[in-house]
Design a protein around this motif. Structure first.
Motif, PDB file in Angstrom:
ATOM      1  N   ARG A 179     -11.956  40.578  47.643  1.00 21.93           N
ATOM      2  CA  ARG A 179     -12.318  39.958  46.372  1.00 21.93           C
ATOM      3  C   ARG A 179     -11.229  38.998  45.902  1.00 21.93           C
ATOM      4  NH1 ARG A 179     -15.042  45.089  43.034  1.00 21.93           N
ATOM      5  NH2 ARG A 179     -16.670  45.521  44.570  1.00 21.93           N
ATOM      6  N   ALA A 180     -10.773  38.207  46.836  1.00 17.84           N
ATOM      7  CA  ALA A 180      -9.664  37.297  46.570  1.00 17.84           C
ATOM      8  C   ALA A 180     -10.140  36.064  45.815  1.00 17.84           C
ATOM      9  CB  ALA A 180      -9.009  36.882  47.882  1.00 17.84           C
ATOM     10  N   TYR A 181      -9.276  35.552  44.969  1.00 17.14           N
ATOM     11  CA  TYR A 181      -9.512  34.252  44.364  1.00 17.14           C
ATOM     12  C   TYR A 181      -9.162  33.159  45.365  1.00 17.14           C
ATOM     13  CZ  TYR A 181     -10.608  35.346  39.468  1.00 17.14           C
ATOM     14  OH  TYR A 181     -11.231  35.741  38.310  1.00 17.14           O
TER      15      TYR A 181
ATOM     16  N   ASP B 209     -11.231  27.161  37.765  1.00 16.24           N
ATOM     17  CA  ASP B 209     -10.988  27.179  36.314  1.00 16.24           C
ATOM     18  C   ASP B 209      -9.511  26.988  35.985  1.00 16.24           C
ATOM     19  OD1 ASP B 209     -13.692  27.642  35.883  1.00 16.24           O
ATOM     20  OD2 ASP B 209     -13.465  29.823  35.814  1.00 16.24           O
ATOM     21  N   TYR B 210      -8.634  27.245  36.941  1.00 11.24           N
ATOM     22  CA  TYR B 210      -7.194  27.149  36.703  1.00 11.24           C
ATOM     23  C   TYR B 210      -6.651  25.741  36.920  1.00 11.24           C
ATOM     24  CZ  TYR B 210      -7.053  32.228  36.457  1.00 11.24           C
ATOM     25  OH  TYR B 210      -7.256  33.534  36.074  1.00 11.24           O
TER      26      TYR B 210
ATOM     27  N   GLN C  47       1.078  25.256  43.039  1.00 14.15           N
ATOM     28  CA  GLN C  47       0.961  25.526  41.607  1.00 14.15           C
ATOM     29  C   GLN C  47      -0.249  26.407  41.319  1.00 14.15           C
ATOM     30  OE1 GLN C  47       1.484  21.035  40.727  1.00 14.15           O
ATOM     31  NE2 GLN C  47       2.013  22.032  38.796  1.00 14.15           N
ATOM     32  N   LEU C  48      -1.358  26.118  41.988  1.00 14.17           N
ATOM     33  CA  LEU C  48      -2.556  26.941  41.800  1.00 14.17           C
ATOM     34  C   LEU C  48      -2.296  28.376  42.230  1.00 14.17           C
ATOM     35  CD1 LEU C  48      -5.538  27.430  41.201  1.00 14.17           C
ATOM     36  CD2 LEU C  48      -6.079  26.535  43.492  1.00 14.17           C
ATOM     37  N   ILE C  49      -1.656  28.530  43.383  1.00 14.36           N
ATOM     38  CA  ILE C  49      -1.361  29.884  43.872  1.00 14.36           C
ATOM     39  C   ILE C  49      -0.451  30.617  42.892  1.00 14.36           C
ATOM     40  CG2 ILE C  49      -0.176  31.168  45.703  1.00 14.36           C
ATOM     41  CD1 ILE C  49      -1.224  29.015  47.664  1.00 14.36           C
ATOM     42  N   ASP C  50       0.579  29.925  42.383  1.00 14.79           N
ATOM     43  CA  ASP C  50       1.486  30.544  41.417  1.00 14.79           C
ATOM     44  C   ASP C  50       0.753  30.938  40.140  1.00 14.79           C
ATOM     45  OD1 ASP C  50       3.676  30.346  43.066  1.00 14.79           O
ATOM     46  OD2 ASP C  50       4.449  28.510  42.162  1.00 14.79           O
ATOM     47  N   ASP C  51      -0.123  30.071  39.648  1.00 13.28           N
ATOM     48  CA  ASP C  51      -0.846  30.371  38.414  1.00 13.28           C
ATOM     49  C   ASP C  51      -1.798  31.552  38.596  1.00 13.28           C
ATOM     50  OD1 ASP C  51       0.457  28.379  37.071  1.00 13.28           O
ATOM     51  OD2 ASP C  51      -1.157  26.902  37.263  1.00 13.28           O
ATOM     52  N   LEU C  52      -2.433  31.639  39.768  1.00  9.29           N
ATOM     53  CA  LEU C  52      -3.314  32.775  40.035  1.00  9.29           C
ATOM     54  C   LEU C  52      -2.522  34.080  40.075  1.00  9.29           C
ATOM     55  CD1 LEU C  52      -5.623  31.232  42.808  1.00  9.29           C
ATOM     56  CD2 LEU C  52      -6.315  31.857  40.480  1.00  9.29           C
ATOM     57  N   ILE C  53      -1.379  34.043  40.749  1.00  7.81           N
ATOM     58  CA  ILE C  53      -0.542  35.247  40.850  1.00  7.81           C
ATOM     59  C   ILE C  53      -0.024  35.666  39.476  1.00  7.81           C
ATOM     60  CG2 ILE C  53       1.607  36.178  41.793  1.00  7.81           C
ATOM     61  CD1 ILE C  53       1.116  34.407  44.274  1.00  7.81           C
ATOM     62  N   LYS C  54       0.408  34.685  38.676  1.00  7.61           N
ATOM     63  CA  LYS C  54       0.898  34.989  37.327  1.00  7.61           C
ATOM     64  C   LYS C  54      -0.190  35.632  36.472  1.00  7.61           C
ATOM     65  CE  LYS C  54       4.413  31.343  37.180  1.00  7.61           C
ATOM     66  NZ  LYS C  54       4.773  30.012  36.623  1.00  7.61           N
ATOM     67  N   ASP C  55      -1.426  35.244  36.715  1.00  8.39           N
ATOM     68  CA  ASP C  55      -2.552  35.805  35.949  1.00  8.39           C
ATOM     69  C   ASP C  55      -3.126  37.054  36.614  1.00  8.39           C
ATOM     70  OD1 ASP C  55      -4.106  35.627  33.611  1.00  8.39           O
ATOM     71  OD2 ASP C  55      -5.767  34.709  34.707  1.00  8.39           O
ATOM     72  N   LYS C  56      -2.378  37.573  37.595  1.00  9.28           N
ATOM     73  CA  LYS C  56      -2.733  38.822  38.292  1.00  9.28           C
ATOM     74  C   LYS C  56      -4.076  38.734  39.014  1.00  9.28           C
ATOM     75  CE  LYS C  56      -0.039  41.647  35.069  1.00  9.28           C
ATOM     76  NZ  LYS C  56       1.142  41.594  35.940  1.00  9.28           N
ATOM     77  N   LYS C  57      -4.379  37.558  39.542  1.00  6.53           N
ATOM     78  CA  LYS C  57      -5.544  37.382  40.398  1.00  6.53           C
ATOM     79  C   LYS C  57      -5.101  37.556  41.853  1.00  6.53           C
ATOM     80  CE  LYS C  57      -7.868  36.428  36.735  1.00  6.53           C
ATOM     81  NZ  LYS C  57      -8.690  37.504  36.120  1.00  6.53           N
ATOM     82  N   ASP C  58      -5.968  38.116  42.667  1.00  2.04           N
ATOM     83  CA  ASP C  58      -5.599  38.449  44.038  1.00  2.04           C
ATOM     84  C   ASP C  58      -5.572  37.214  44.928  1.00  2.04           C
ATOM     85  OD1 ASP C  58      -5.253  41.162  43.587  1.00  2.04           O
ATOM     86  OD2 ASP C  58      -7.363  41.620  43.910  1.00  2.04           O
ATOM     87  N   VAL C  59      -4.431  37.018  45.573  1.00  2.00           N
ATOM     88  CA  VAL C  59      -4.226  35.929  46.532  1.00  2.00           C
ATOM     89  C   VAL C  59      -3.747  36.553  47.836  1.00  2.00           C
ATOM     90  CG1 VAL C  59      -2.940  33.827  47.056  1.00  2.00           C
ATOM     91  CG2 VAL C  59      -3.665  34.297  44.701  1.00  2.00           C
ATOM     92  N   TYR C  60      -4.401  36.225  48.947  1.00  2.00           N
ATOM     93  CA  TYR C  60      -4.098  36.863  50.227  1.00  2.00           C
ATOM     94  C   TYR C  60      -3.714  35.830  51.283  1.00  2.00           C
ATOM     95  CZ  TYR C  60      -5.787  41.458  48.762  1.00  2.00           C
ATOM     96  OH  TYR C  60      -5.928  42.660  48.135  1.00  2.00           O
ATOM     97  N   ALA C  61      -3.049  36.328  52.332  1.00  2.00           N
ATOM     98  CA  ALA C  61      -2.720  35.520  53.509  1.00  2.00           C
ATOM     99  C   ALA C  61      -3.456  36.077  54.713  1.00  2.00           C
ATOM    100  CB  ALA C  61      -1.213  35.530  53.759  1.00  2.00           C
ATOM    101  N   TYR C  62      -3.958  35.168  55.541  1.00  2.00           N
ATOM    102  CA  TYR C  62      -4.616  35.555  56.793  1.00  2.00           C
ATOM    103  C   TYR C  62      -3.836  34.911  57.936  1.00  2.00           C
ATOM    104  CZ  TYR C  62      -8.340  36.520  60.164  1.00  2.00           C
ATOM    105  OH  TYR C  62      -9.071  36.987  61.245  1.00  2.00           O
ATOM    106  N   PRO C  63      -3.040  35.694  58.692  1.00  2.00           N
ATOM    107  CA  PRO C  63      -2.144  35.101  59.702  1.00  2.00           C
ATOM    108  C   PRO C  63      -2.841  34.739  61.007  1.00  2.00           C
ATOM    109  CG  PRO C  63      -1.828  37.481  59.588  1.00  2.00           C
ATOM    110  CD  PRO C  63      -2.824  37.142  58.522  1.00  2.00           C
TER     111      PRO C  63
END
Length: 354
Positions: free
Chosen positions: A248-250, A301-302, A313-329
């Motif tokens: 359920r990642a953003y 929306d961000y 910046q988008l990734i930082d803003d999502l993380i600051k707002d406690k939205k889930d951001v993932y990495a797929y290696p």
């Protein structure tokens, strides 16, 4: 036999990644001190370990599959081998003697005459947004004449290579954000035959690596893929999309595991400038951002309207707002950067000359 396809349980994951980058078979055979087959290791096994633990450090014994598929040399059956390869989607089956020693192996290519296993299809309308509006300053003077997306790679353009990679998964809807020399890009695509749809979205200023995504907000219904125009990533996009949705990642960023060896002795100092020790040509392994992402529409929306706004910046803003951001290696060899001259020359050998 190829020595690079074998690995021991006590080898590190970093050593395994290097071997996987070198071998075209995409699998390593794990053998014990008696050279008996005890397992198999793929990039998928390592990816699951990294996602589970959040680290690259570790050993082969921590990640390999202890129940590999194999066949005995006195039981080789062509029909059975083909059935296993198709059903399991594996590229290699080791052939053993009765003492579990690997005598040879059978590859997908040797049976089917083509290099790649059929791609998993994405059975829905997932659009790919290709960010094609940048000036391409790293590729000057070439980009003084043509925009970076039209840089030639063999008999096609860089952006067509990117599109072709996504088409393998059944994707047929593309959106290009345009700015610098965008008229040339639009004219090029309007003048060629294509079996996919392509829409063009124009910036009226330079909005960075994420800012122009705001312009497509009304045309996006759910999840979508974003790619830079100079990056080719060979990832299973069906699995990336499934991973993104399962969590359920953003936003999910495809990352490439890179190995970098410093060509000097690194001096480690203590207080006062005293040398503690010198580490001779150390090597580091770390994941980097490739510039290919899966986003949920809610992430848009961000992004501010008509403002310069980069993806970090988008990734930082999502993380600051406690939205889930993932990495797929993915592996180092699955990532190709066409955006600077040295890497472009390497890419020509990798994509065209082979």
């Amino acid at each position: 036999m190829y020595k690079d396809i074998f690995i021991k349980p006590e080898n590190t994951i970093t050593e395994a990644l290097k071997k996987l980058d070198k071998t075209s078979e995409k699998v390593l055979l794990v053998t014990n001190e008696k050279d008996e087959l005890i397992g198999a290791l793929t990039d998928g096994d390592i990816r699951r370990y990294i996602l589970r633990t959040g680290k690259i450090e570790g050993f082969v014994k921590d990640v390999y599959n202890p129940n590999p598929i194999f066949i005995y040399e006195d039981e080789i059956d062509e029909t059975k081998i083909k059935e296993i390869m198709v059903r399991k989607k594996i590229e290699l089956i080791p052939v053993l003697d009765r003492k579990k020693h690997v005598k040879t192996f059978i590859t997908w290519t040797s049976f089917f005459g083509k290099k790649e296993i059929p791609y998993e299809k994405i059975d829905e309308d997932i659009p790919v947004v290709i960010m094609a509006g940048g000036k391409g300053t790293r590729m000057r003077p070439f980009t003084e004449v043509l925009p970076k997306p039209l840089i030639p790679v063999g008999n096609k353009t860089a952006v067509e290579y990117i599109i072709d990679q996504f088409k393998k998964f059944g994707i047929r809807r593309f959106i290009l954000t345009l700015n610098y020399k965008g008229e040339l890009i639009e004219a090029y695509f309007n003048g060629i035959e294509k079996d996919y749809s392509i829409d063009f979205v124009w910036e009226d200023d330079f909005y960075g690596t994420a800012g122009s995504l705001k312009l497509i907000q009304d045309s996006i219904n759910s999840d979508f893929i974003v790619s830079n125009c100079d990056i080719i990533v060979k990832a299973n996009m069906k699995k990336v999309l499934d991973f993104h949705r399962k969590n359920r990642a953003y936003l999910t960023s495809i990352t490439s595991i890179q190995h970098y060896k410093i060509p000097y002795g690194v001096v480690n100092l203590t207080d006062g400038g005293k040398i503690d020790h010198i580490e001779e040509k150390p090597e580091y392994t770390f994941p980097i951002n490739t510039g290919v992402y899966v986003l949920n529409k809610k992430a848009l929306d961000y992004i501010p309207e008509k403002s310069f706004y980069d993806m970090p910046q988008l990734i930082d803003d999502l993380i600051k707002d406690k939205k889930d951001v993932y990495a797929y290696p993915v592996n180092e060899s699955d990532y190709t950067d066409l955006g600077q001259w040295d890497e472009y020359r390497k890419a020509l050998e990798k994509l065209v000359i082979r």
